[in-house]
Design a protein around this motif. Structure first.
Motif, PDB file in Angstrom:
ATOM      1  N   ASP A 189      21.258  22.309 -57.361  1.00 55.68           N
ATOM      2  CA  ASP A 189      20.086  21.612 -57.883  1.00 55.68           C
ATOM      3  C   ASP A 189      18.770  22.152 -57.319  1.00 55.68           C
ATOM      4  N   TYR A 200      11.555  16.088 -56.381  1.00 58.20           N
ATOM      5  CA  TYR A 200      12.843  16.082 -57.052  1.00 58.20           C
ATOM      6  C   TYR A 200      12.916  14.914 -58.022  1.00 58.20           C
ATOM      7  N   SER A 259      17.953  16.049 -58.139  1.00 65.99           N
ATOM      8  CA  SER A 259      18.131  17.174 -59.058  1.00 65.99           C
ATOM      9  C   SER A 259      16.783  17.876 -59.219  1.00 65.99           C
ATOM     10  N   GLN A 260      16.821  19.119 -59.656  1.00 69.22           N
ATOM     11  CA  GLN A 260      15.611  19.936 -59.853  1.00 69.22           C
ATOM     12  C   GLN A 260      14.725  19.877 -58.610  1.00 69.22           C
TER      13      GLN A 260
END
Length: 142
Positions: free
Chosen positions: A34, A50, A62-63
């Motif tokens: 991620d 995030y 995530s991200q």
């Protein structure tokens, strides 16, 4: 919604770690899959942003993107930076006063280094007790 926090710890070899959110009290799981930036750049103390999801075992990021590189170990920000500020103790010596989040982070790292067999629940119980003790003695920022 985009969230901000600091990397509590990240094991580059195993590919996972935890983020301490700026708002909220439960650490967020992070996985190498991620990460937006190269995984070697994610160090304890790195500020990240995030997206929050609910994973099988709780909150998951995530991200995950680095906001900026962490300050060198042992350095603290000045007043208003959200990091501990130095104060002069009754003996005239300079001492670091931590925020509850900073104490939680440093205490978690110390516990993990002292005994790698501690479970997450054990670490949480110890952290809670130590933070309550520190508050009762005025050892934390208000």
């Amino acid at each position: 919604m985009l969230h901000v926090g600091r990397v509590l710890r990240f094991d580059e070899v195993r590919g996972y770690g935890f983020i301490v959110p700026s708002e909220g009290d439960e650490d967020v799981f992070m996985h190498a899959n991620d990460l937006v930036d190269e995984k070697y750049q994610y160090k304890a103390g790195s500020e990240v942003e995030y997206f929050l999801e609910m994973g099988d075992k709780g909150p998951k990021a995530s991200q995950i993107r680095l906001v900026h590189a962490p300050a060198p170990q042992g350095q603290r920000g000045t007043s208003g930076s959200g990091q501990g500020q130095g104060q002069v103790d009754p003996h005239g010596e300079y001492s670091d006063v931590l925020s509850p989040a900073e104490l939680r982070n440093e205490l978690t790292e110390a516990l993990l280094q002292a005994d790698g067999t501690l479970t997450g629940d054990q670490i949480k119980r110890v952290r809670t007790s130590v933070i309550e003790l520190a508050r009762s003695h005025g050892w934390l920022e208000s």
